[in-house]
Design a protein around this motif. Structure first.
Motif, PDB file in Angstrom:
ATOM      1  N   SER B 362      10.422 -14.876  18.209  1.00 34.48           N
ATOM      2  CA  SER B 362      11.324 -13.734  18.046  1.00 34.48           C
ATOM      3  C   SER B 362      10.767 -12.495  18.728  1.00 34.48           C
ATOM      4  CB  SER B 362      11.615 -13.477  16.573  1.00 34.48           C
ATOM      5  OG  SER B 362      10.427 -13.302  15.876  1.00 34.48           O
ATOM      6  N   GLU B 364      10.341 -12.414  21.779  1.00 30.89           N
ATOM      7  CA  GLU B 364      11.016 -12.380  23.080  1.00 30.89           C
ATOM      8  C   GLU B 364      12.186 -11.415  23.095  1.00 30.89           C
ATOM      9  OE1 GLU B 364      11.831 -15.776  25.255  1.00 30.89           O
ATOM     10  OE2 GLU B 364       9.744 -16.419  25.250  1.00 30.89           O
ATOM     11  N   THR B 365      12.832 -11.205  21.936  1.00 30.76           N
ATOM     12  CA  THR B 365      13.950 -10.259  21.900  1.00 30.76           C
ATOM     13  C   THR B 365      13.496  -8.883  21.429  1.00 30.76           C
ATOM     14  OG1 THR B 365      14.522 -11.440  19.876  1.00 30.76           O
ATOM     15  CG2 THR B 365      15.953 -11.771  21.761  1.00 30.76           C
ATOM     16  N   THR B 369      13.066  -7.637  16.345  1.00 32.03           N
ATOM     17  CA  THR B 369      13.189  -8.987  15.792  1.00 32.03           C
ATOM     18  C   THR B 369      11.825  -9.539  15.377  1.00 32.03           C
ATOM     19  OG1 THR B 369      13.368  -9.629  18.106  1.00 32.03           O
ATOM     20  CG2 THR B 369      15.368  -9.699  16.814  1.00 32.03           C
TER      21      THR B 369
END
Lengths: 686, 686
Positions: B362, B364-365, B369
């Motif tokens: 998470s 990555e976003t 997140t």
């Protein structure tokens, strides 16, 4: 035999429904704005209606299974006489709650466009429309709750010492639906919001509510299904559960007050509904004025009239004891607590005060310090409310004791709870006003209306944020006052079933202690799963938006994005991910109660409630504070929009989203669901 | 008259101290590395010693005031006979705890440089040195705790049914010092860490532990004062408080077991110390091997030998009841729980398992997140531990009941706690190994040693992170098992003071319920203030580092930054900001107890404990998981270092820092402080 006071309740409810009908007719006759606005509003309406339809189909299936289980439990544990009645009450409660949610949503998706249209010319008129839209929901939901309880009471035979124990099925039905409505709606709204923000604002760098973002409509749909429908169901079950809990306590006082002590809660709530109507009608928007002024004035009017009604109601119904004035005092404690809770919530979530400013300050050193400070503020917000609740409980208990009647202390806390509930319809109005204003703002933004219209709506939107935070404070405050009476209703129920007194929940008993530990844990686990559900569902949204953004036509604005697809994906995700946390909080207490029996379950229930109240405060207030710290920076401080501090504050706001709009409000429902569930399934735990 | 078994305890402690002396002599004779390394190590040593000196001066003043207050309370409430003894026991406990903290720090700042030097040639040798450094602390702290309790017991008259109630002063003294040591050290270490990271890594873009960063030395000092000294004091008071609590329960069994039942806890712990010595000596580093393998093997050896000793000890001391085997079973439950807690903690904080991988995904976003997922994981980590604790309590209580003696169930939970405590010295060794390895890594980095040396230390450092997380799991697990016996010790104490039975803490009583609510709130408020204290102190560090970075010579590496000034600023900030949260947790229970009396205070204590255990799990595990998600990304997944995912993970790690190293560990101490405080001040609450 139907008591005379029940007729008063029914009459006031009919008046309230009549007022709601008049307001609705007026509202629907208003202008629906420009074609562009209508296009946006139609997309929102269609999306919201589709979600609600699918959501309630899922909930209906779950509810039918549960009703069968309730019937079987009662039938098999020797309670054949009331098995069908309890299961039927459950279904009626569930159905009423569903209608409450649908009505709130139905009104909201029709009010938003009219508010947006009104904002073209006047902010006073925009306030009037959105506030009245909220009022329609508030009046209908509150009177449906009171009518539901009254009519079910009559239908079940109106036997004062017996019916209250059967009617709990109604409260459980309402809580059951509210849990899934709030959870599913909360997941929907925040998954769409987080997904839209991450790909739109952060990755692609386009503004909020930009027409090119395929997730914007889903985000606006979310306001309706989460905030309107979800919170409507929540406050519906609050009034139902708390009234029924107080009625059960009234049974113990039957020798003193007769049926008056049992019907006292619903009569007082109906008088509160009357007070709320006056308060609502006193609110009048004025161009250029702060919308909060008008709404606060209406609130104080409602509270003051409620106080007078309280005096009259106690005198008329509980005047049999010479110490009845102490019950009036207890009721005033409840009303005062509702005001105090609003003030404290305002302090922690408004940028005029230290906490939000601290969070904004710490955004200057990045997202890490912003989050640390916001979380610290969230934890801090438990302190004053916990002390307020403690003092109110002790004070109202003391008042009740001073009346000199047996069990008076307990009934004192019930009267305080009812005092707090009297203003419920008004609070619900303010609460629903928020998402309507938010939605109207989105419509104005997406229809690319002129700047001055946007400014008018921004002001209303900001007021909506404040009222949303305030009413969450009220909801948790009334829940915390109510739980003590709900525990005692549970204990009275168990005593009735076992035929012996149940007055001690001994925490020094190892099984009660373990029950308490598991109860506290369940609250954290539930919050974890609710937050995770948002994160999972948001992932689907993010992937879909990224795919659509690869189409150059969409980014250039020449091609319309596929809003419906995002709505569909979010709907599926929210419904799928609401089942696990929802099922968990229903199964856990059953397992504890069946294996460790009723005293351990009481420990479970009480400590789960304490933890739930405090965690809800943490999640609601930290989320609200993060949101407003971001908005505060957007006014130009700490570098304003596009600064590094603003970027950090946006991250804080994203973290706060599932806290304040999914997990926090779901915990309100959870607390009361646990109480009504243990009441209804009590035969299993003996 | 001194019992024979007390001599066994004293003898084993002397053997342990002898082993510690031999290990220390060996270690001090080792090479101290390159001049550059010595320069760094000297700066760390001087900084740590300066902080500890000032910190313990502050604590000493607070402790003297408290001792006078204790004396006054006992004297004025008709307990003149034991007023002086209790106050004296408090001072002795406080002094021993201070010595434990100082010793842990003294060894750590001398072992770090020798470990760094050993890493120049061999990672096996580096493990040996750092592990033995940890062992010296573990052995000294554990034997000091046992010796302190034994000798105080003898000095106070060794009257088996009376002395345990006086010796509680010792436990309170130890908790009192531990609270401030852990809190002050925790604030220091994380303020320096967060400050160094924000200005160094984020703003200036230079690596961690870069010599140009003026806050790096303060960061490394922090490992010693927070992790070594703070945790040393924490586990010292754990053994003291839990042994004394179990001794008080033993008083009730005096008619059956005589003095054996009272001395059972310390005898078993001394046997556990013996087992730990064997375990420690079995650990041998091997070049190229995973350091966790050797340490895990040592742990299992310790646990198995402890189980045999448990069998012998129960047979010898509690053999008077035919059901003594059930006490062995109860002890085994405790040992099994310690292993289970380590496994669960590993699952939640190691990157081989789902939770850390989810957090890494998470990232990555973005940071939003990452934080949402990490917080959700933290909340989730309460589930299995709470169930484990619940099952262990029920099981050991059941075992105790099966022995057939009165109050056997309660004593069963005490035996389980003691079983868990037996491996304490070994766990403390692993725990202190972590910060020593971390420090040695910092020295290697700052002395710009060759890459292969850094790689050797990185492996050890990673193992240290794992052991630190594991031992926190152990600490909270043993605390949760212990609290139930500490509650019962409090109830026995109150019963002794009032002369009537005190067996019910009725949560359905309004004042007990309010006490419970306030207790749960206090835990959240304390965590809020502890986290805030880090944030405030970090602000001072950030400002100072920014000022120094304006000097172009420092950034170019031609001018040495002023490390001492940052150390000084951090020291002042940490000491100033530890007072408010510390004072609060001491004053709150006193106010509740004095105004609402002992039963409400029991509710306060029990629910504060439940909340404290769960919140500590949340904070420790989410912090550990964020840290390891960042380290996992640094291995190259999700884009590796410098990727957007890594940036997001760094923010998560920053948020986790005050969670896992300040608020979380301080909550361990808080739980036991509340228990010992209520025990000692019991005369005030009746």
């Amino acid at each position: 035999m139907i008591d005379f006071v029940l007729l008063i309740v029914i009459a006031i409810c009919i008046i309230a429904l009549g007022l709601a009908a008049i307001l609705t007719r007026n509202l629907l006759s208003q202008d629906e704005g420009t074609p562009k606005m209508r296009e946006v509003a139609d997309a929102i309406r269609v999306g919201a209606e589709a979600f609600i339809k699918r959501q309630y189909s899922t909930i209906a299936m779950l509810a039918i299974v549960t009703a069968v289980v309730i019937f079987a439990i009662y039938y098999l544990t020797g309670q054949q006489a009331i098995a069908l009645a309890t299961a039927a009450a459950f279904i009626v409660g569930a159905a009423c709650s569903a209608v409450a949610g649908v009505v709130a949503m139905w009104i909201a998706v029709r009010t938003n466009i009219r508010t947006a249209s009104a904002a073209q010319t006047s902010d006073g008129k925009a306030l009037d429309f959105s506030f009245r839209g909220g009022a329609i929901s508030g009046l209908i939901i509150t009177s449906m709750s009171l009518l539901g309880v009254s009519l079910t009471y009559i239908a079940l035979g109106a036997d004062p010492t017996h019916t209250p124990f059967v009617i709990i099925g109604f409260a459980f039905g309402a809580s059951f639906v509210a849990l899934f409505a709030q959870l599913g709606g909360g997941i929907y709204t925040k998954a769409a919001d987080v997904g839209a923000d991450i790909v739109g604002k952060v990755e692609a760098g386009i503004p909020e509510d930009d027409v090119r973002n395929p997730a914007t409509i889903a985000d606006l749909v979310g306001d309706n299904v989460g905030d309107c429908a979800g919170r409507g169901a929540d406050l519906f079950e609050s009034t139902a559960a708390e009234n029924i809990g107080a009625m059960i306590l009234g049974v113990a006082l039957f020798p003193i007050f007769g049926v008056s002590g049992i019907l006292f809660p619903i009569v007082m709530c109906s008088l509160g509904l009357l007070a709320s109507m006056i308060g609502i009608l006193s609110v009048k928007g004025k161009d250029g004025a702060d919308p909060m002024d008008a709404m606060n004035r209406g609130y104080y009017i409602t509270a003051i009239i409620s106080a007078f009604f309280l005096f009259g109601g106690v005198y008329y119904l509980l005047g049999a004891t010479p110490g009845w004035m102490y019950f009036v005092l207890a009721g005033l404690v409840g009303i005062a607590l509702s005001v105090a809770f609003l003030r404290v919530t305002l302090y922690y979530t408004d940028h005029h005060y230290r906490p939000v400013q601290d969070i904004a300050n710490s955004s200057e050193t990045g997202a890490g310090t912003n989050i640390i400070m916001g979380f610290s503020v969230g934890l801090e917000t438990t302190a004053v409310p916990a002390i307020l609740i403690g003092v109110s409980l002790l004070l109202s208990y003391w008042c009740g004791t001073m009346t000199g009647i047996p069990q008076g202390g307990l009934y004192g806390t019930a009267v305080a709870t009812i005092g707090m509930l009297m203003v419920c319809a008004y609070v619900l109005t303010m609460d629903t006003f928020g998402p309507i204003a938010d939605n109207a703002g989105g419509i104005v933004e997406m229809s690319q209306a002129p700047d001055e219209v946007r400014h008018r709506m921004d002001k209303l939107d900001a007021a909506g944020n404040t009222t949303k935070a305030l009413t969450k404070g009220y909801a948790i405050g009334s829940a915390s006052l109510a739980v003590f009476l709900l525990f005692n209703a549970y204990m009275a129920d168990i005593a009735k079933l076992t035929g012996k007194a149940f007055e001690v929940v001994n925490l020094a008993n190892v099984s009660v202690f373990v029950g308490a530990l598991i109860g506290a844990m369940l609250v954290f686990l539930f919050a974890s799963l609710a937050i995770r559900a948002v994160s999972k569902t948001a992932q689907y949204v993010i992937e879909e938006v990224r795919i659509q953004f690869k189409d150059p036509g969409i980014m250039a604005g020449t091609k319309k994005p596929d809003y419906a697809r995002v709505i569909d994906i979010t709907t599926q995700g929210a419904l799928k991910n609401m089942v696990l946390p929802g099922a968990l909080v229903i199964l856990f207490p059953i397992v504890i109660g069946v294996t460790m029996k009723y005293e351990a379950l009481a420990g479970f229930l009480m400590v789960a409630t304490i933890t739930g109240i405090l965690l809800a405060l943490i999640l609601n207030n930290s989320g609200g504070a993060w949101d407003n710290a971001k908005k505060y920076i957007e006014t130009g401080v700490h570098g304003g929009k596009k600064s590094e501090a603003h970027k950090a504050a946006v991250i804080g706001d994203t973290v706060g989203d599932p806290f304040k709009d999914t997990a926090g409000p779901s915990l309100h429902v959870l607390i009361k669901l646990l109480a009504t569930l243990t009441l209804v399934l009590a035969p299993l735990f003996i």
